[in-house]
Scaffold this motif. Structure first.
Motif, short mmCIF file in Angstrom:
data_model
loop_
_atom_site.label_atom_id
_atom_site.label_comp_id
_atom_site.label_asym_id
_atom_site.label_seq_id
_atom_site.Cartn_x
_atom_site.Cartn_y
_atom_site.Cartn_z
N UNK A 105 62.23 23.30 39.96
CA UNK A 105 63.32 22.47 39.45
C UNK A 105 64.63 23.24 39.31
N UNK A 106 64.56 24.43 38.74
CA UNK A 106 65.78 25.18 38.44
C UNK A 106 66.38 25.90 39.62
N UNK A 107 65.56 26.19 40.65
CA UNK A 107 66.05 26.95 41.80
C UNK A 107 65.96 26.13 43.09
N UNK A 108 64.74 25.84 43.53
CA UNK A 108 64.58 25.17 44.83
C UNK A 108 65.26 23.80 44.87
N UNK A 109 64.92 22.91 43.94
CA UNK A 109 65.46 21.55 43.96
C UNK A 109 66.96 21.56 43.74
N UNK A 215 70.19 27.19 60.04
CA UNK A 215 69.71 28.27 59.18
C UNK A 215 70.30 28.19 57.77
N UNK A 216 71.57 27.77 57.67
CA UNK A 216 72.18 27.64 56.35
C UNK A 216 71.39 26.68 55.46
N UNK A 217 70.82 25.66 56.07
CA UNK A 217 70.04 24.66 55.32
C UNK A 217 68.54 24.98 55.39
N UNK A 218 68.19 26.19 55.01
CA UNK A 218 66.78 26.60 55.00
C UNK A 218 66.57 27.64 53.92
N UNK A 219 65.31 27.92 53.62
CA UNK A 219 64.94 29.01 52.70
C UNK A 219 65.71 28.93 51.37
N UNK A 220 65.50 27.83 50.67
CA UNK A 220 66.23 27.57 49.42
C UNK A 220 65.60 28.27 48.21
N UNK A 221 64.39 28.75 48.34
CA UNK A 221 63.67 29.29 47.20
C UNK A 221 64.31 30.51 46.58
N UNK A 222 63.88 30.82 45.35
CA UNK A 222 64.41 32.00 44.67
C UNK A 222 63.31 33.00 44.33
N UNK A 223 62.28 32.53 43.62
CA UNK A 223 61.17 33.44 43.28
C UNK A 223 60.04 33.27 44.29
N UNK A 224 59.50 32.07 44.37
CA UNK A 224 58.33 31.81 45.21
C UNK A 224 58.72 31.14 46.53
N UNK A 225 58.07 31.57 47.60
CA UNK A 225 58.35 31.00 48.93
C UNK A 225 57.55 29.73 49.19
N UNK A 226 56.62 29.39 48.31
CA UNK A 226 55.73 28.26 48.54
C UNK A 226 56.49 26.95 48.70
N UNK A 227 57.59 26.79 47.97
CA UNK A 227 58.31 25.51 48.03
C UNK A 227 58.93 25.27 49.39
N UNK A 228 59.50 26.30 50.00
CA UNK A 228 60.07 26.16 51.34
C UNK A 228 58.97 25.88 52.36
N UNK A 229 57.87 26.54 52.22
CA UNK A 229 56.76 26.32 53.17
C UNK A 229 56.14 24.93 52.97
#
Length: 280
Positions: A105-109, A215-229
């Motif tokens: 919620x605080x980072x990815x979304x 590429x700019x619109x990718x890899x939004x995560x901060x701590x965990x990569x699971x959300x992008x995957x």
């Protein structure tokens, strides 16, 4: 785990400052030892606007912290939120899930939304117009974005149901994670790739700072990569091909000027160019 959560529940402001300054100092020194790119810049001059925005982020978060505290107290008193509705679990798992969902919620979304909503993109643009991404870029956020990010985190605390100890733990881990992800350090490619299956590694996040779509619109995560995957926003690009910045805002002098950066959200909307639209 109980000891850790008790510590973060009452963590002194001085200790939080040590985490912030210590992280910047550590990665700053590491960048000098094993740089990914050898930037032709005066590091302190480049850092000035980024450190200014770091201070404004602290001010915003400090000024609104009472909302986090009150929300955390309410969800605890009412046993409200996702992690409180799950079956009983070990404390360590409770804490990990709390941090994991707050990261969503605080980072990815929050990050994903800023890239998809035009007005929010213009606010977030300040972060992307750094042409020399390093660890000081981590908190290069316009004060308006600091407020936006805080709102997403507050909603996350309410929906996830995290007590204040987990919130402080999340914010501390998030701070170090973003400094690490932005740091201009050259890691072994295989090690970086291995890390990216669990956390957001430096090479993974640098793709997000490439100056062209998609590429700019990718890899939004901060701590965990699971959300992008999980949501299909994970992308890879050879780190040697990465060009920092935003191609529609190419003026590096203006993008290094604090006054111009403060005005940047109010300029005309322009997104990075899609690679498919480039002339052959």
């Amino acid at each position: 785990m109980e000891t850790i959560l008790n510590y973060f529940e009452t963590i002194p402001s001085s200790h939080r400052s040590i985490i912030l300054v210590g992280g910047i100092t550590f990665f700053w020194l590491l960048e000098g030892a094993v740089p990914l790119f050898k930037f032709n810049y005066k590091k302190w001059k480049h850092a000035w606007p980024n450190l200014f925005f770091t201070v404004t982020t602290i001010v915003v978060n400090f000024g609104l912290a009472f909302l986090l505290l009150n929300t955390a107290d309410w969800v605890k008193a009412n046993n409200f939120g996702i992690i409180n509705w799950l079956p009983e679990m070990p404390l360590w798992l409770y804490a990990v899930l709390g941090v994991l969902f707050l990261d969503f919620f605080g980072a990815y979304l929050a990050h994903f939304t800023e890239h998809k909503v035009k007005t929010l993109w213009m606010v977030h643009l300040v972060h992307h117009t750094d042409h020399n991404v390093d660890t000081t870029t981590a908190n290069r956020h316009h004060p308006l974005e600091s407020v936006i990010r805080f709102v997403f985190t507050l909603v996350g605390v309410f929906l996830v149901g995290t007590p204040i100890g987990i919130i402080m733990l999340y914010q501390s881990v998030s701070l170090i994670a973003t400094q690490f992800g932005h740091a201009n350090i050259k890691m072994n490619r295989k090690v970086d790739k291995l890390l990216s299956y669990v956390i957001v590694s430096p090479d993974m996040h640098k793709v997000h700072h490439h100056n062209l779509l998609p590429y700019t619109d990718s890899n939004y995560g901060n701590i965990f990569s699971v959300w992008d995957r999980l949501f299909g926003t994970y992308m890879e690009l050879d780190r040697d091909k990465i060009v920092y910045g935003v191609d529609t805002f190419p003026d590096e002098v203006a993008n290094s000027n604090l006054k111009e950066l403060l005005k940047q959200p109010f300029k005309g909307y322009r997104k990075p160019t899609n690679l498919e639209e480039l002339p052959q």
